[in-house]
Design a protein around this motif. Structure first.
Motif, PDB file in Angstrom:
ATOM      1  N   LEU A  39      14.886  -9.489  -5.038  1.00 58.13           N
ATOM      2  CA  LEU A  39      13.238  -9.953  -4.681  1.00 58.13           C
ATOM      3  C   LEU A  39      11.997 -10.047  -3.691  1.00 58.13           C
ATOM      4  O   LEU A  39      10.671 -10.026  -3.195  1.00 58.13           O
ATOM      5  CB  LEU A  39      12.538 -11.559  -5.891  1.00 58.13           C
ATOM      6  N   ILE A  40      12.311 -10.779  -2.745  1.00 56.45           N
ATOM      7  CA  ILE A  40      11.815 -11.088  -1.194  1.00 56.45           C
ATOM      8  C   ILE A  40      12.053 -10.080  -0.234  1.00 56.45           C
ATOM      9  O   ILE A  40      10.926  -9.401   0.021  1.00 56.45           O
ATOM     10  CB  ILE A  40      12.930 -12.373  -0.387  1.00 56.45           C
ATOM     11  N   ILE A  41      12.898  -8.943  -0.556  1.00 55.57           N
ATOM     12  CA  ILE A  41      13.128  -7.415   0.225  1.00 55.57           C
ATOM     13  C   ILE A  41      12.065  -6.771  -0.223  1.00 55.57           C
ATOM     14  O   ILE A  41      11.323  -6.187   0.232  1.00 55.57           O
ATOM     15  CB  ILE A  41      14.346  -7.016   0.116  1.00 55.57           C
ATOM     16  N   VAL A  42      11.646  -6.649  -2.161  1.00 53.74           N
ATOM     17  CA  VAL A  42      10.690  -5.875  -2.914  1.00 53.74           C
ATOM     18  C   VAL A  42       9.686  -6.351  -2.777  1.00 53.74           C
ATOM     19  O   VAL A  42       8.436  -5.640  -1.869  1.00 53.74           O
ATOM     20  CB  VAL A  42      10.901  -5.985  -4.635  1.00 53.74           C
ATOM     21  N   CYS A  43       9.761  -7.356  -2.083  1.00 46.68           N
ATOM     22  CA  CYS A  43       7.828  -8.143  -1.232  1.00 46.68           C
ATOM     23  C   CYS A  43       7.502  -7.196  -0.479  1.00 46.68           C
ATOM     24  O   CYS A  43       6.584  -6.915   0.281  1.00 46.68           O
ATOM     25  CB  CYS A  43       7.897  -9.786  -1.247  1.00 46.68           C
ATOM     26  N   MET A  44       8.181  -7.962   0.696  1.00 43.83           N
ATOM     27  CA  MET A  44       7.959  -7.498   1.968  1.00 43.83           C
ATOM     28  C   MET A  44       7.798  -5.891   1.987  1.00 43.83           C
ATOM     29  O   MET A  44       6.490  -5.037   2.914  1.00 43.83           O
ATOM     30  CB  MET A  44       9.460  -7.894   2.690  1.00 43.83           C
ATOM     31  N   TYR A  45       8.645  -4.730   1.853  1.00 45.70           N
ATOM     32  CA  TYR A  45       9.273  -3.235   1.427  1.00 45.70           C
ATOM     33  C   TYR A  45       7.140  -2.546   1.286  1.00 45.70           C
ATOM     34  O   TYR A  45       6.389  -2.248   1.826  1.00 45.70           O
ATOM     35  CB  TYR A  45      10.178  -2.623   0.299  1.00 45.70           C
ATOM     36  N   TYR A  46       7.138  -3.464  -0.155  1.00 46.12           N
ATOM     37  CA  TYR A  46       5.967  -2.764  -1.265  1.00 46.12           C
ATOM     38  C   TYR A  46       4.592  -3.364  -0.780  1.00 46.12           C
ATOM     39  O   TYR A  46       3.573  -2.676  -0.691  1.00 46.12           O
ATOM     40  CB  TYR A  46       5.658  -3.266  -2.319  1.00 46.12           C
ATOM     41  N   GLY A  47       4.966  -4.325   0.380  1.00 46.15           N
ATOM     42  CA  GLY A  47       3.369  -5.095   0.712  1.00 46.15           C
ATOM     43  C   GLY A  47       3.440  -4.071   1.934  1.00 46.15           C
ATOM     44  O   GLY A  47       1.950  -4.194   2.427  1.00 46.15           O
ATOM     45  N   THR A  48       4.247  -4.013   2.993  1.00 43.30           N
ATOM     46  CA  THR A  48       3.652  -2.924   3.700  1.00 43.30           C
ATOM     47  C   THR A  48       3.785  -1.185   3.871  1.00 43.30           C
ATOM     48  O   THR A  48       3.167  -1.074   4.195  1.00 43.30           O
ATOM     49  CB  THR A  48       5.228  -3.589   4.758  1.00 43.30           C
ATOM     50  N   LEU A  49       4.102  -1.372   2.670  1.00 33.29           N
ATOM     51  CA  LEU A  49       3.567  -0.040   2.843  1.00 33.29           C
ATOM     52  C   LEU A  49       2.328   0.654   1.432  1.00 33.29           C
ATOM     53  O   LEU A  49       2.390   1.613   2.128  1.00 33.29           O
ATOM     54  CB  LEU A  49       4.518   0.721   0.866  1.00 33.29           C
TER      55      LEU A  49
END
Length: 316
Positions: A245-255
């Motif tokens: 969940l943390i990785i999803v937030c980071m990835y889609y946040g920057t994307l």
């Protein structure tokens, strides 16, 4: 876009970060260290998943594929970025520029679907644990992985085909450290409407569909976790998917900050900063988050270190 009658160009001038003056070596060294750490961390995840029997499960199989995509992703962008830092800018052929953007698109699309596949795995594990073994068979895992990569190569190919048909003339300067879609389209002296249409048609299935799927699965996961009677059981269930969940937030946040809600034209330095975070820092954080928060991976690392020490002692 208004057509220009200047002569056709075959190269783009990437400005990179401009002249960093006395900070050039410092920035280069810092970026190189982060790049090496990202490559090492992701390679370590792939190695551990491959040699550790306790990690031969769907969750870690998907994680190893994500690490592989991160290695390819950062290797596609960062080496040229390091070269631009030292040179203060440099030229790149249009063919090489579009080829690198194609690989960037492939990996971005594949990662979106890989994250969705990982959320499906966590959903089945928590919401349907009794059916987990029958649903997440190796054949099903392999089909999901192949589908993620095929979607990446196929959807990105449509964009690449239309991009390769554009003509470029007159202006040749890109104020960035890699060939991103927006500045490339701005330099075209032919109509870009077909490319923009393809991008619009692909954006929904690539960005929004996997993200919405992840949200729906996590709503179901959270609802199931809240029904667990013991606090220990709830904590254990949530800990198995918190890293993802943390990785999803980071990835889609920057994307999303780069492509969906990009900074205005006068905030090019902010856009570069976000792109550095996306291409250099995120590939390092992803394996670190899993390694630091996951007990199985920490245990595998400890066993691997003990094994290396034992081998060294035997050699002595």
């Amino acid at each position: 876009m208004e057509k220009r009658n200047q002569s056709t160009i075959t190269e783009f001038l990437l400005l990179g970060f401009g002249n960093l003056h006395n900070f050039k070596i410092l920035v280069f060294t810092l970026c190189l260290i982060i790049h090496i750490m990202a490559l090492t961390a992701n390679a370590l995840v792939i190695l551990l998943v491959g040699v550790t029997k306790s990690l031969h499960s769907p969750m870690y199989f998907f994680l190893s594929q994500l690490s592989l995509s991160e290695i390819l992703f950062t290797s596609n962008i960062v080496p040229n970025m390091l070269w631009l830092i030292l040179k203060g800018g440099g030229k790149v052929s249009i063919v090489r520029c579009l080829s690198k953007f194609y690989l960037l698109s492939v990996l971005t699309i594949a990662q979106c679907f890989l994250l969705a596949a990982m959320s499906f795995d966590r959903h089945v594990a928590i919401c349907r644990p009794l059916h987990y073994a029958t649903i997440m068979t190796f054949t099903h895992q392999l089909q999901m992985i192949i589908s993620c990569w095929l979607l990446g190569f196929t959807l990105a190919l449509f964009v690449y085909i239309f991009l390769s048909k554009l003509n470029f003339c007159g202006f040749d300067t890109i104020n960035h450290f890699y060939c991103d879609i927006a500045p490339v389209l701005q330099l075209s002296c032919s109509s870009t409407s077909s490319v923009e249409l393809v991008l619009a048609l692909i954006a929904f299935p690539v960005l929004l569909s996997p993200f919405m799927f992840i949200i729906v699965t996590y709503i179901s996961i959270i609802q199931t976790i809240l029904k667990i009677p013991s606090s220990t059981g709830r904590h254990k269930a949530f800990s198995t998917c918190s890293s993802h969940l943390i990785i999803v937030c980071m990835y889609y946040g920057t994307l999303s900050s780069i492509y969906i809600f990009p900074p205005r034209d006068n905030s090019i330095n902010l856009n570069k900063g976000l792109s550095v975070l996306y291409t250099l820092v995120t590939p390092l954080f992803n394996p670190l988050i899993y390694c630091l928060r996951n007990q199985d991976i920490r245990g595998a690392i400890f066993k691997y270190i003990q094994y290396l020490k034992l081998q060294k002692a035997m050699d002595i």
